[in-house]
Design a protein around this motif. Structure first.
Motif, mmCIF file in Angstrom:
data_model
loop_
_atom_site.group_PDB
_atom_site.id
_atom_site.type_symbol
_atom_site.label_atom_id
_atom_site.label_comp_id
_atom_site.label_asym_id
_atom_site.label_seq_id
_atom_site.Cartn_x
_atom_site.Cartn_y
_atom_site.Cartn_z
ATOM 1 N N ARG A 37 38.127 37.112 32.438
ATOM 2 C CA ARG A 37 36.775 36.643 32.661
ATOM 3 C C ARG A 37 36.679 36.135 34.089
ATOM 4 N NH1 ARG A 37 36.626 39.248 28.857
ATOM 5 N NH2 ARG A 37 35.924 38.743 26.770
ATOM 6 N N SER A 38 35.717 36.648 34.791
ATOM 7 C CA SER A 38 35.452 36.173 36.140
ATOM 8 C C SER A 38 34.737 34.837 36.021
ATOM 9 C CB SER A 38 34.592 37.189 36.877
ATOM 10 O OG SER A 38 34.309 36.731 38.161
ATOM 11 N N THR A 39 35.175 33.861 36.770
ATOM 12 C CA THR A 39 34.632 32.510 36.628
ATOM 13 C C THR A 39 33.138 32.462 36.904
ATOM 14 O OG1 THR A 39 35.399 32.066 38.881
ATOM 15 C CG2 THR A 39 36.795 31.310 37.061
ATOM 16 N N ASP A 40 32.734 32.654 38.118
ATOM 17 C CA ASP A 40 31.322 32.533 38.477
ATOM 18 C C ASP A 40 30.849 33.695 39.338
ATOM 19 O OD1 ASP A 40 30.948 30.074 37.180
ATOM 20 O OD2 ASP A 40 31.789 28.997 38.889
ATOM 21 N N ALA A 41 31.475 34.851 39.208
ATOM 22 C CA ALA A 41 31.117 35.980 40.070
ATOM 23 C C ALA A 41 29.738 36.516 39.699
ATOM 24 C CB ALA A 41 32.153 37.093 39.947
ATOM 25 N N SER A 42 28.933 36.702 40.728
ATOM 26 C CA SER A 42 27.600 37.257 40.526
ATOM 27 C C SER A 42 27.694 38.785 40.486
ATOM 28 C CB SER A 42 26.683 36.829 41.672
ATOM 29 O OG SER A 42 27.117 37.430 42.882
ATOM 30 N N TRP A 75 30.565 41.297 42.136
ATOM 31 C CA TRP A 75 31.208 42.398 41.413
ATOM 32 C C TRP A 75 31.007 43.719 42.154
ATOM 33 C CZ3 TRP A 75 34.643 42.933 37.616
ATOM 34 C CH2 TRP A 75 34.917 41.829 36.812
ATOM 35 N N LEU A 76 29.800 43.944 42.662
ATOM 36 C CA LEU A 76 29.533 45.172 43.430
ATOM 37 C C LEU A 76 30.340 45.205 44.720
ATOM 38 C CD1 LEU A 76 25.681 45.582 42.925
ATOM 39 C CD2 LEU A 76 27.514 47.001 41.963
ATOM 40 N N ALA A 77 30.481 44.058 45.384
ATOM 41 C CA ALA A 77 31.286 43.984 46.605
ATOM 42 C C ALA A 77 32.757 44.285 46.293
ATOM 43 C CB ALA A 77 31.150 42.611 47.252
ATOM 44 N N ALA A 78 33.263 43.763 45.196
ATOM 45 C CA ALA A 78 34.655 44.038 44.794
ATOM 46 C C ALA A 78 34.836 45.523 44.497
ATOM 47 C CB ALA A 78 35.019 43.200 43.568
ATOM 48 N N GLY A 101 38.927 36.175 45.775
ATOM 49 C CA GLY A 101 37.820 35.314 46.146
ATOM 50 C C GLY A 101 36.517 35.731 45.497
ATOM 51 N N LEU A 102 36.253 37.037 45.482
ATOM 52 C CA LEU A 102 35.011 37.532 44.895
ATOM 53 C C LEU A 102 34.956 37.317 43.389
ATOM 54 C CD1 LEU A 102 34.646 40.885 46.865
ATOM 55 C CD2 LEU A 102 33.150 38.880 47.048
ATOM 56 N N LEU A 103 36.056 37.579 42.708
ATOM 57 C CA LEU A 103 36.032 37.561 41.245
ATOM 58 C C LEU A 103 36.520 36.256 40.620
ATOM 59 C CD1 LEU A 103 37.258 41.202 40.559
ATOM 60 C CD2 LEU A 103 34.911 40.336 40.728
ATOM 61 N N LEU A 104 37.346 35.509 41.346
ATOM 62 C CA LEU A 104 37.902 34.285 40.767
ATOM 63 C C LEU A 104 37.437 33.013 41.475
ATOM 64 C CD1 LEU A 104 41.565 35.513 40.148
ATOM 65 C CD2 LEU A 104 39.659 35.406 38.524
ATOM 66 N N GLY A 105 36.685 33.173 42.554
ATOM 67 C CA GLY A 105 36.146 32.008 43.233
ATOM 68 C C GLY A 105 37.101 31.312 44.180
ATOM 69 N N THR A 106 38.216 31.944 44.539
ATOM 70 C CA THR A 106 39.126 31.334 45.510
ATOM 71 C C THR A 106 38.578 31.540 46.918
ATOM 72 O OG1 THR A 106 40.482 33.331 45.697
ATOM 73 C CG2 THR A 106 41.127 31.718 44.014
ATOM 74 N N GLU A 107 39.179 30.876 47.868
ATOM 75 C CA GLU A 107 38.743 30.941 49.261
ATOM 76 C C GLU A 107 39.029 32.335 49.836
ATOM 77 O OE1 GLU A 107 37.025 30.009 52.694
ATOM 78 O OE2 GLU A 107 37.107 28.633 51.004
ATOM 79 N N ILE A 108 38.014 32.953 50.434
ATOM 80 C CA ILE A 108 38.179 34.275 51.041
ATOM 81 C C ILE A 108 38.543 34.148 52.513
ATOM 82 C CG2 ILE A 108 37.022 36.426 51.671
ATOM 83 C CD1 ILE A 108 35.385 36.182 49.137
ATOM 84 N N GLY A 109 37.944 33.197 53.199
ATOM 85 C CA GLY A 109 38.205 33.026 54.622
ATOM 86 C C GLY A 109 37.830 34.276 55.401
ATOM 87 N N ASN A 110 38.719 34.682 56.298
ATOM 88 C CA ASN A 110 38.457 35.882 57.098
ATOM 89 C C ASN A 110 39.090 37.135 56.497
ATOM 90 O OD1 ASN A 110 41.108 35.338 57.632
ATOM 91 N ND2 ASN A 110 40.900 35.224 59.834
#
Length: 150
Positions: A27-32, A36-39, A112-121
């Motif tokens: 389950r993705s935590t808070d991914a919009s 999901w489309l970006a991933a 970062g996209l699916l689990l909400g962790t830091e993506i940074g650069n």
């Protein structure tokens, strides 16, 4: 045509693996929907990039057996990335190898996209890797195809 077919086959595989993951409890935590489309887009771009690299390797092979095996070392790249072990827990001499290869920024971006962790650069580094490898693989493949005397 083969590249398009390979990328489509990879996309179908990604969708199936994703569906199995969801069925097993991912389950993705808070991914919009946009995340999901970006991933999905990043995975498709990655498939395109490595397909072109594999085509270049295949065209540079002396025979069909070598062509099917030349791209096999690419399978090791995810194993020497941050996919399974965090970078900071790796030995110091190994961290730059894992950090400066294409899979680590892509994996960190997907996390970062699916689990909400830091993506940074990581997102733009992954994008540059994908575009660079696609361009390199396409030009390499085209040059080999055009120079083939057969």
């Amino acid at each position: 045509g083969h590249v398009v077919g390979s990328v489509l086959q990879t996309i179908v595989s990604v969708v199936l693996v994703g569906a199995v993951g969801v069925a097993m409890g991912f389950r993705s935590t808070d991914a919009s929907v946009l995340e999901w489309l970006a991933a999905f887009g990043l995975l498709a771009l990655f498939a395109l990039a490595f397909t072109w690299i594999a085509v270049g390797m295949g065209l540079g092979s002396p025979n069909a057996e070598a062509a099917s095996n030349n791209a096999m070392p690419l399978i090791l790249l995810p194993l020497i990335s941050s996919a399974f072990v965090p970078l900071d827990s790796m030995p110091g001499w190994f961290q730059p190898i894992a950090e400066y290869q294409p899979f680590t920024p892509a994996i960190e971006t997907l996390r970062g996209l699916l689990l909400g962790t830091e993506i940074g650069n990581n997102w733009w580094i992954a994008l540059v890797w994908c575009l660079g490898l696609t361009l390199l693989g396409h030009r390499w493949s085209k040059a080999q195809f055009n120079s083939d005397p057969k």
